[in-house]
Design a protein around this motif. Structure first.
Motif, PDB file in Angstrom:
ATOM      1  N   GLU A   1      32.482   7.906  15.570  1.00 43.87           N
ATOM      2  CA  GLU A   1      33.735   7.419  16.331  1.00 43.87           C
ATOM      3  C   GLU A   1      34.284   8.314  17.578  1.00 43.87           C
ATOM      4  OE1 GLU A   1      38.016   5.264  15.607  1.00 43.87           O
ATOM      5  OE2 GLU A   1      37.191   6.555  13.967  1.00 43.87           O
ATOM      6  N   ALA A   2      34.339   9.659  17.220  1.00 42.42           N
ATOM      7  CA  ALA A   2      34.413  10.593  18.240  1.00 42.42           C
ATOM      8  C   ALA A   2      33.539  10.304  19.391  1.00 42.42           C
ATOM      9  CB  ALA A   2      34.697  11.784  17.638  1.00 42.42           C
ATOM     10  N   GLU A   3      32.374  10.412  19.052  1.00 43.05           N
ATOM     11  CA  GLU A   3      31.479  10.368  20.279  1.00 43.05           C
ATOM     12  C   GLU A   3      31.274   9.085  21.034  1.00 43.05           C
ATOM     13  OE1 GLU A   3      28.212  12.440  20.569  1.00 43.05           O
ATOM     14  OE2 GLU A   3      30.205  13.612  20.012  1.00 43.05           O
ATOM     15  N   ARG A   4      31.909   8.026  20.397  1.00 38.87           N
ATOM     16  CA  ARG A   4      32.072   6.544  20.915  1.00 38.87           C
ATOM     17  C   ARG A   4      33.073   6.810  21.868  1.00 38.87           C
ATOM     18  NH1 ARG A   4      30.434   4.496  16.140  1.00 38.87           N
ATOM     19  NH2 ARG A   4      32.624   4.150  15.399  1.00 38.87           N
ATOM     20  N   LEU A   5      34.324   7.440  21.664  1.00 38.14           N
ATOM     21  CA  LEU A   5      35.385   7.258  22.363  1.00 38.14           C
ATOM     22  C   LEU A   5      35.001   8.281  23.647  1.00 38.14           C
ATOM     23  CD1 LEU A   5      38.295   7.864  19.632  1.00 38.14           C
ATOM     24  CD2 LEU A   5      37.715   5.843  21.316  1.00 38.14           C
ATOM     25  N   LEU A   6      34.366   9.545  23.442  1.00 35.99           N
ATOM     26  CA  LEU A   6      34.253  10.347  24.475  1.00 35.99           C
ATOM     27  C   LEU A   6      33.347   9.548  25.430  1.00 35.99           C
ATOM     28  CD1 LEU A   6      33.577  13.722  22.681  1.00 35.99           C
ATOM     29  CD2 LEU A   6      35.677  12.858  23.945  1.00 35.99           C
ATOM     30  N   ALA A   7      32.084   8.951  25.111  1.00 31.93           N
ATOM     31  CA  ALA A   7      31.120   8.260  25.749  1.00 31.93           C
ATOM     32  C   ALA A   7      32.068   7.299  26.694  1.00 31.93           C
ATOM     33  CB  ALA A   7      30.255   7.588  25.069  1.00 31.93           C
ATOM     34  N   ARG A   8      32.992   6.470  26.111  1.00 30.79           N
ATOM     35  CA  ARG A   8      33.786   5.317  26.775  1.00 30.79           C
ATOM     36  C   ARG A   8      34.584   5.921  28.043  1.00 30.79           C
ATOM     37  NH1 ARG A   8      36.405   2.697  22.138  1.00 30.79           N
ATOM     38  NH2 ARG A   8      34.355   2.292  21.652  1.00 30.79           N
ATOM     39  N   ALA A   9      35.122   7.161  27.556  1.00 23.99           N
ATOM     40  CA  ALA A   9      35.980   7.829  28.695  1.00 23.99           C
ATOM     41  C   ALA A   9      35.267   8.465  29.748  1.00 23.99           C
ATOM     42  CB  ALA A   9      37.211   8.717  27.901  1.00 23.99           C
ATOM     43  N   ARG A  10      33.666   8.640  29.626  1.00 27.69           N
ATOM     44  CA  ARG A  10      33.035   9.458  30.472  1.00 27.69           C
ATOM     45  C   ARG A  10      33.342  11.027  30.391  1.00 27.69           C
ATOM     46  NH1 ARG A  10      35.672   5.888  33.346  1.00 27.69           N
ATOM     47  NH2 ARG A  10      36.311   7.315  34.986  1.00 27.69           N
ATOM     48  N   ILE A  11      33.464  11.255  29.139  1.00 31.51           N
ATOM     49  CA  ILE A  11      33.573  12.760  28.810  1.00 31.51           C
ATOM     50  C   ILE A  11      32.444  13.369  27.953  1.00 31.51           C
ATOM     51  CG2 ILE A  11      35.103  14.389  27.917  1.00 31.51           C
ATOM     52  CD1 ILE A  11      37.340  12.766  28.528  1.00 31.51           C
ATOM     53  N   ALA A  12      31.632  14.365  28.662  1.00 32.82           N
ATOM     54  CA  ALA A  12      30.618  14.998  28.059  1.00 32.82           C
ATOM     55  C   ALA A  12      31.095  16.047  26.824  1.00 32.82           C
ATOM     56  CB  ALA A  12      29.743  15.462  28.974  1.00 32.82           C
ATOM     57  N   ARG A  13      30.431  15.982  25.709  1.00 32.01           N
ATOM     58  CA  ARG A  13      30.733  17.000  24.719  1.00 32.01           C
ATOM     59  C   ARG A  13      29.904  18.007  24.982  1.00 32.01           C
ATOM     60  NH1 ARG A  13      28.152  18.031  20.356  1.00 32.01           N
ATOM     61  NH2 ARG A  13      27.356  15.796  19.913  1.00 32.01           N
ATOM     62  N   VAL A  14      30.322  19.266  25.029  1.00 33.27           N
ATOM     63  CA  VAL A  14      29.601  20.468  25.124  1.00 33.27           C
ATOM     64  C   VAL A  14      28.859  20.700  24.069  1.00 33.27           C
ATOM     65  CG1 VAL A  14      30.154  23.069  25.227  1.00 33.27           C
ATOM     66  CG2 VAL A  14      31.663  21.641  26.580  1.00 33.27           C
ATOM     67  N   ALA A  15      27.455  21.369  24.497  1.00 33.50           N
ATOM     68  CA  ALA A  15      26.594  21.710  23.688  1.00 33.50           C
ATOM     69  C   ALA A  15      26.947  23.371  23.489  1.00 33.50           C
ATOM     70  CB  ALA A  15      25.107  21.752  23.866  1.00 33.50           C
ATOM     71  N   ALA A  16      27.307  23.803  22.189  1.00 33.89           N
ATOM     72  CA  ALA A  16      27.803  25.130  22.143  1.00 33.89           C
ATOM     73  C   ALA A  16      26.913  26.063  21.353  1.00 33.89           C
ATOM     74  CB  ALA A  16      29.063  25.243  21.435  1.00 33.89           C
TER      75      ALA A  16
END
Length: 245
Positions: free
Chosen positions: A144-159
């Motif tokens: 769900e978090a991944e979908r929300l970020l993708a929909r908002a065009r926000i990339a999740r950092v690879a740390a």
């Protein structure tokens, strides 16, 4: 697509081969094409300060900018219109040299769908700036978090190090890839091994075929970030030369 390699801040060890003339940033920018501004997390900078920084770097240089802790740690993503508008106005001083805006969340901030939806709506109501988010609570690495970020065009950092295995790989929106290497085994201190840097170069070479790709070294305490960043650049240049033969 482009690969941007840099460090968190532009300080560098004095024993390295950098020009002796010019400001620290101008000297840094002779060897790197990107930097991550972390001081913006702790205190605001005037628009004219960002303008001065942009003017002291060559064409093609880019700045990633860390979002203020007033938004992420104090207000915890709630009711952030005023500090967000101020931050965006200040960083407009970078002009076309402004790269991704980095939202780093506190380790205690869990993923909760409704507050996150509200924050992302607010964020995008203020513009379409390239944005990356670094969550540090395991609850964020769920579909769900991944979908929300993708929909908002926000990339999740690879740390690295990763709080959970999924945190080591990019997520969210696939239009931008942003890696933050904090140092291992000791965060902020340890240098990376040659094998780790070779692996990073291979990953970046592949990823840059699909999106603009960033790799920021945050292991700055004893200067390892600068050395690791320069070593990675050399590996990427060597592989590009080999490919051209």
């Amino acid at each position: 697509m482009t690969i941007y390699i840099g460090t968190a801040g532009w300080s560098f060890p004095r024993d390295l081969d950098f020009p002796v003339e010019g400001s620290g940033l101008a000297r840094y920018a002779t060897r790197f094409d990107a930097v991550e501004i972390n001081s913006s997390f702790y205190r605001p900078h005037q628009r004219k300060t960002y303008q001065r920084w942009a003017a002291s770097t060559p064409p093609g240089f880019r700045f990633a900018v860390k979002v203020p802790r007033a938004i992420t740690h104090e207000r915890r993503l709630i009711a952030v219109d005023e500090p967000l508008a101020r931050f965006l106005d200040e960083t407009e001083g970078l002009g076309d040299k402004r790269g991704p805006l980095l939202i780093q969340l506190p380790p205690s901030l869990r993923f909760e769908a409704e507050p996150v939806k509200a924050f992302l709506k607010t964020w995008r109501a203020h513009g379409d700036a390239p944005t990356v988010l670094e969550p540090r609570h395991p609850s964020w690495f769920a579909p769900e978090a991944e979908r929300l970020l993708a929909r908002a065009r926000i990339a999740r950092v690879a740390a690295d190090p990763a709080v959970v295995p999924a945190a080591a790989e990019p997520g969210g929106w696939s239009g931008l890839i942003y890696r933050r290497w904090h140092g291992a085994p000791t965060i902020y201190e340890s240098a990376y091994t040659p094998a780790a840097l070779e692996d990073a170069a291979a990953r970046l070479r592949h990823e840059m075929t699909t999106a603009d790709t960033w790799c920021i070294f945050d292991n700055t305490k004893f200067g390892a970030a600068t050395r690791d960043g320069l070593a990675l650049i050399e590996r990427l240049r060597a592989s590009a030369s080999d490919a051209a033969i």
